[in-house]
Write a protein that holds these residues in place. Structure first.
Motif, PDB file in Angstrom:
ATOM      1  N   ILE A 110       0.968  -1.161  -0.080  1.00 53.89           N
ATOM      2  CA  ILE A 110       0.013   0.064   0.114  1.00 53.89           C
ATOM      3  C   ILE A 110       0.882   1.092  -0.009  1.00 53.89           C
ATOM      4  CG2 ILE A 110      -1.679   1.309   1.262  1.00 53.89           C
ATOM      5  CD1 ILE A 110      -2.326  -1.306   2.821  1.00 53.89           C
ATOM      6  N   HIS A 111       0.431   2.175  -0.748  1.00 52.78           N
ATOM      7  CA  HIS A 111       1.338   3.353  -0.887  1.00 52.78           C
ATOM      8  C   HIS A 111       0.261   4.569  -0.628  1.00 52.78           C
ATOM      9  CE1 HIS A 111       4.173   6.432  -2.030  1.00 52.78           C
ATOM     10  NE2 HIS A 111       3.134   7.223  -2.567  1.00 52.78           N
ATOM     11  N   ALA A 112       0.536   5.605   0.342  1.00 49.63           N
ATOM     12  CA  ALA A 112      -0.234   6.615   0.403  1.00 49.63           C
ATOM     13  C   ALA A 112       0.485   7.931   0.637  1.00 49.63           C
ATOM     14  CB  ALA A 112      -1.014   6.530   1.770  1.00 49.63           C
ATOM     15  N   GLU A 113      -0.297   9.047  -0.131  1.00 49.09           N
ATOM     16  CA  GLU A 113       0.552  10.400   0.024  1.00 49.09           C
ATOM     17  C   GLU A 113      -0.605  11.264   0.794  1.00 49.09           C
ATOM     18  OE1 GLU A 113       3.330  11.540  -1.360  1.00 49.09           O
ATOM     19  OE2 GLU A 113       4.046   9.667  -2.143  1.00 49.09           O
ATOM     20  N   VAL A 114      -0.038  12.030   1.754  1.00 51.07           N
ATOM     21  CA  VAL A 114      -0.846  12.864   2.493  1.00 51.07           C
ATOM     22  C   VAL A 114      -0.735  13.916   2.659  1.00 51.07           C
ATOM     23  CG1 VAL A 114      -2.048  12.722   5.043  1.00 51.07           C
ATOM     24  CG2 VAL A 114      -1.365  10.566   4.085  1.00 51.07           C
ATOM     25  N   ALA A 115      -1.947  15.014   2.532  1.00 51.38           N
ATOM     26  CA  ALA A 115      -1.448  16.316   2.411  1.00 51.38           C
ATOM     27  C   ALA A 115      -2.543  16.844   3.582  1.00 51.38           C
ATOM     28  CB  ALA A 115      -1.568  16.913   1.316  1.00 51.38           C
ATOM     29  N   SER A 116      -2.009  17.530   4.724  1.00 48.02           N
ATOM     30  CA  SER A 116      -3.111  17.811   5.457  1.00 48.02           C
ATOM     31  C   SER A 116      -2.792  19.235   5.958  1.00 48.02           C
ATOM     32  CB  SER A 116      -3.413  16.954   6.737  1.00 48.02           C
ATOM     33  OG  SER A 116      -1.738  16.861   7.542  1.00 48.02           O
ATOM     34  N   GLU A 117      -3.728  19.974   6.862  1.00 45.00           N
ATOM     35  CA  GLU A 117      -3.553  21.292   7.320  1.00 45.00           C
ATOM     36  C   GLU A 117      -4.284  21.342   8.596  1.00 45.00           C
ATOM     37  OE1 GLU A 117      -3.905  26.084   6.496  1.00 45.00           O
ATOM     38  OE2 GLU A 117      -4.374  24.424   4.768  1.00 45.00           O
ATOM     39  N   SER A 118      -3.745  21.653   9.752  1.00 47.88           N
ATOM     40  CA  SER A 118      -4.315  22.039  11.091  1.00 47.88           C
ATOM     41  C   SER A 118      -3.881  23.112  11.776  1.00 47.88           C
ATOM     42  CB  SER A 118      -3.939  20.314  11.856  1.00 47.88           C
ATOM     43  OG  SER A 118      -4.422  20.553  12.984  1.00 47.88           O
ATOM     44  N   GLY A 119      -4.470  23.877  12.135  1.00 44.46           N
ATOM     45  CA  GLY A 119      -4.009  25.165  12.758  1.00 44.46           C
ATOM     46  C   GLY A 119      -3.336  25.901  11.898  1.00 44.46           C
ATOM     47  N   GLY A 120      -3.326  26.009  10.928  1.00 43.70           N
ATOM     48  CA  GLY A 120      -2.626  26.923   9.804  1.00 43.70           C
ATOM     49  C   GLY A 120      -1.103  26.182   9.292  1.00 43.70           C
ATOM     50  N   GLU A 121      -0.788  24.964  10.119  1.00 45.12           N
ATOM     51  CA  GLU A 121       0.247  24.414   9.758  1.00 45.12           C
ATOM     52  C   GLU A 121       0.108  23.342   8.751  1.00 45.12           C
ATOM     53  OE1 GLU A 121       3.811  21.564  11.878  1.00 45.12           O
ATOM     54  OE2 GLU A 121       2.262  22.998  13.187  1.00 45.12           O
ATOM     55  N   LYS A 122       0.648  23.140   7.678  1.00 39.63           N
ATOM     56  CA  LYS A 122       0.556  22.191   6.423  1.00 39.63           C
ATOM     57  C   LYS A 122       1.480  21.011   6.677  1.00 39.63           C
ATOM     58  CE  LYS A 122      -1.412  25.418   3.231  1.00 39.63           C
ATOM     59  NZ  LYS A 122      -1.364  25.994   1.805  1.00 39.63           N
ATOM     60  N   THR A 123       1.070  20.014   6.392  1.00 37.53           N
ATOM     61  CA  THR A 123       1.994  18.620   6.713  1.00 37.53           C
ATOM     62  C   THR A 123       1.804  17.887   5.375  1.00 37.53           C
ATOM     63  OG1 THR A 123       1.629  18.818   9.112  1.00 37.53           O
ATOM     64  CG2 THR A 123       2.417  16.675   8.186  1.00 37.53           C
ATOM     65  N   SER A 124       2.865  17.197   5.074  1.00 36.80           N
ATOM     66  CA  SER A 124       2.968  16.344   4.039  1.00 36.80           C
ATOM     67  C   SER A 124       3.622  15.038   4.656  1.00 36.80           C
ATOM     68  CB  SER A 124       3.610  16.622   2.640  1.00 36.80           C
ATOM     69  OG  SER A 124       4.873  16.892   3.015  1.00 36.80           O
ATOM     70  N   MET A 125       2.955  13.697   3.956  1.00 39.36           N
ATOM     71  CA  MET A 125       3.384  12.527   4.636  1.00 39.36           C
ATOM     72  C   MET A 125       3.320  11.617   3.648  1.00 39.36           C
ATOM     73  SD  MET A 125       2.011  10.167   7.603  1.00 39.36           S
ATOM     74  CE  MET A 125       1.537  11.760   8.598  1.00 39.36           C
ATOM     75  N   THR A 126       4.295  10.696   3.474  1.00 37.32           N
ATOM     76  CA  THR A 126       4.424   9.615   2.486  1.00 37.32           C
ATOM     77  C   THR A 126       4.212   8.258   3.300  1.00 37.32           C
ATOM     78  OG1 THR A 126       5.779  10.676   0.765  1.00 37.32           O
ATOM     79  CG2 THR A 126       5.710   8.372   0.605  1.00 37.32           C
ATOM     80  N   ILE A 127       3.477   7.168   3.071  1.00 36.03           N
ATOM     81  CA  ILE A 127       3.220   6.137   3.782  1.00 36.03           C
ATOM     82  C   ILE A 127       3.457   4.915   2.850  1.00 36.03           C
ATOM     83  CG2 ILE A 127       1.734   4.781   5.269  1.00 36.03           C
ATOM     84  CD1 ILE A 127       0.447   7.500   5.845  1.00 36.03           C
ATOM     85  N   ASP A 128       4.259   3.993   3.025  1.00 33.12           N
ATOM     86  CA  ASP A 128       4.379   2.786   2.269  1.00 33.12           C
ATOM     87  C   ASP A 128       4.322   1.538   3.308  1.00 33.12           C
ATOM     88  OD1 ASP A 128       5.185   3.536  -0.484  1.00 33.12           O
ATOM     89  OD2 ASP A 128       6.469   4.828   0.646  1.00 33.12           O
ATOM     90  N   ALA A 129       3.495   0.612   2.911  1.00 32.43           N
ATOM     91  CA  ALA A 129       3.191  -0.536   3.815  1.00 32.43           C
ATOM     92  C   ALA A 129       3.551  -1.674   2.960  1.00 32.43           C
ATOM     93  CB  ALA A 129       1.867  -0.161   4.486  1.00 32.43           C
ATOM     94  N   LYS A 130       4.185  -2.675   3.826  1.00 32.45           N
ATOM     95  CA  LYS A 130       4.156  -3.808   3.131  1.00 32.45           C
ATOM     96  C   LYS A 130       3.741  -5.022   3.830  1.00 32.45           C
ATOM     97  CE  LYS A 130       9.256  -4.416   3.714  1.00 32.45           C
ATOM     98  NZ  LYS A 130      10.428  -4.702   2.876  1.00 32.45           N
ATOM     99  N   TRP A 131       2.919  -5.995   3.452  1.00 34.53           N
ATOM    100  CA  TRP A 131       2.692  -7.138   4.192  1.00 34.53           C
ATOM    101  C   TRP A 131       3.993  -8.190   4.346  1.00 34.53           C
ATOM    102  CZ3 TRP A 131       2.340 -12.568   3.684  1.00 34.53           C
ATOM    103  CH2 TRP A 131       1.516 -13.335   4.788  1.00 34.53           C
ATOM    104  N   LEU A 132       4.468  -8.505   5.710  1.00 33.39           N
ATOM    105  CA  LEU A 132       5.279  -9.607   5.847  1.00 33.39           C
ATOM    106  C   LEU A 132       5.004 -10.877   5.993  1.00 33.39           C
ATOM    107  CD1 LEU A 132       7.435  -7.137   8.201  1.00 33.39           C
ATOM    108  CD2 LEU A 132       7.715  -7.391   5.857  1.00 33.39           C
ATOM    109  N   ARG A 133       4.042 -11.295   6.739  1.00 27.11           N
ATOM    110  CA  ARG A 133       3.483 -12.414   7.267  1.00 27.11           C
ATOM    111  C   ARG A 133       2.544 -12.387   8.008  1.00 27.11           C
ATOM    112  NH1 ARG A 133       4.716 -12.503  12.780  1.00 27.11           N
ATOM    113  NH2 ARG A 133       6.213 -11.160  13.360  1.00 27.11           N
ATOM    114  N   ALA A 134       1.825 -13.696   8.242  1.00 30.79           N
ATOM    115  CA  ALA A 134       0.861 -13.748   9.196  1.00 30.79           C
ATOM    116  C   ALA A 134       1.258 -13.487  10.375  1.00 30.79           C
ATOM    117  CB  ALA A 134       0.214 -15.299   9.055  1.00 30.79           C
ATOM    118  N   CYS A 135       0.247 -13.130  11.216  1.00 27.04           N
ATOM    119  CA  CYS A 135       0.475 -12.561  12.755  1.00 27.04           C
ATOM    120  C   CYS A 135       0.953 -14.134  13.414  1.00 27.04           C
ATOM    121  CB  CYS A 135      -0.801 -12.322  13.403  1.00 27.04           C
ATOM    122  SG  CYS A 135      -1.039 -10.419  12.677  1.00 27.04           S
ATOM    123  N   GLY A 136       1.718 -14.043  14.312  1.00 32.76           N
ATOM    124  CA  GLY A 136       2.373 -15.161  15.046  1.00 32.76           C
ATOM    125  C   GLY A 136       1.219 -15.507  16.239  1.00 32.76           C
TER     126      GLY A 136
END
Length: 146
Positions: A110-136
């Protein structure tokens, strides 16, 4: 909350917001495969933060409920292979507007690009997720794991 702790908290909130939607908002939005996902997030081009978490259907449901409760606006649309989410949510007691553009197969990446604004402050974020294994057997769903 210190900035050091705020960054992972906001990153996880953004990840939750971008990857789990209430059924009323997007019945066909994909859900991530159960198991351990390694997620790497970088805010404003800074150093990446990586964690591994065990996800289960119950954790997905809780994320969906939390997301629904914190957002007053949630507009979801498909744009080619991407999902675009425009939202207004309450994060850390502040109204936050954002746009999340998410791609991936939700079973291995999964890949996500996030752009947000809170209290006048702008933030950008990149998120990359990969599946590794079943939960043990020692991996608690919803918890950070090794």
């Amino acid at each position: 909350m210190s900035r050091r702790h705020l960054v992972p908290t906001l990153a996880l909130a953004a990840l939750a917001t971008s990857l789990a939607l209430p059924a009323a908002f997007a019945a066909d939005f994909p859900t991530r495969k159960a198991g351990v996902w390694e997620t790497t997030m970088a805010m404003n081009g800074g150093a990446p933060f990586t964690n591994r978490m065990c996800f289960s259907p119950e954790v997905e449901k809780k994320v969906q409920e939390t997301t629904a409760a914190s957002c007053t606006r949630y507009e979801v649309r498909r744009d080619g292979a991407a999902w675009v989410i425009d939202s207004t949510c309450e994060i850390g007691s502040k109204p936050t507007t954002g746009r999340v553009t998410t791609t991936g197969d939700f079973t291995s990446w999964i890949h996500a690009e996030v752009a947000s604004e809170s209290g006048g402050e702008k933030t950008s974020m990149t998120i990359d997720a990969k599946w590794l294994r079943a939960c043990g057997p020692n991996d608690k769903p919803g918890a950070i794991v090794k």
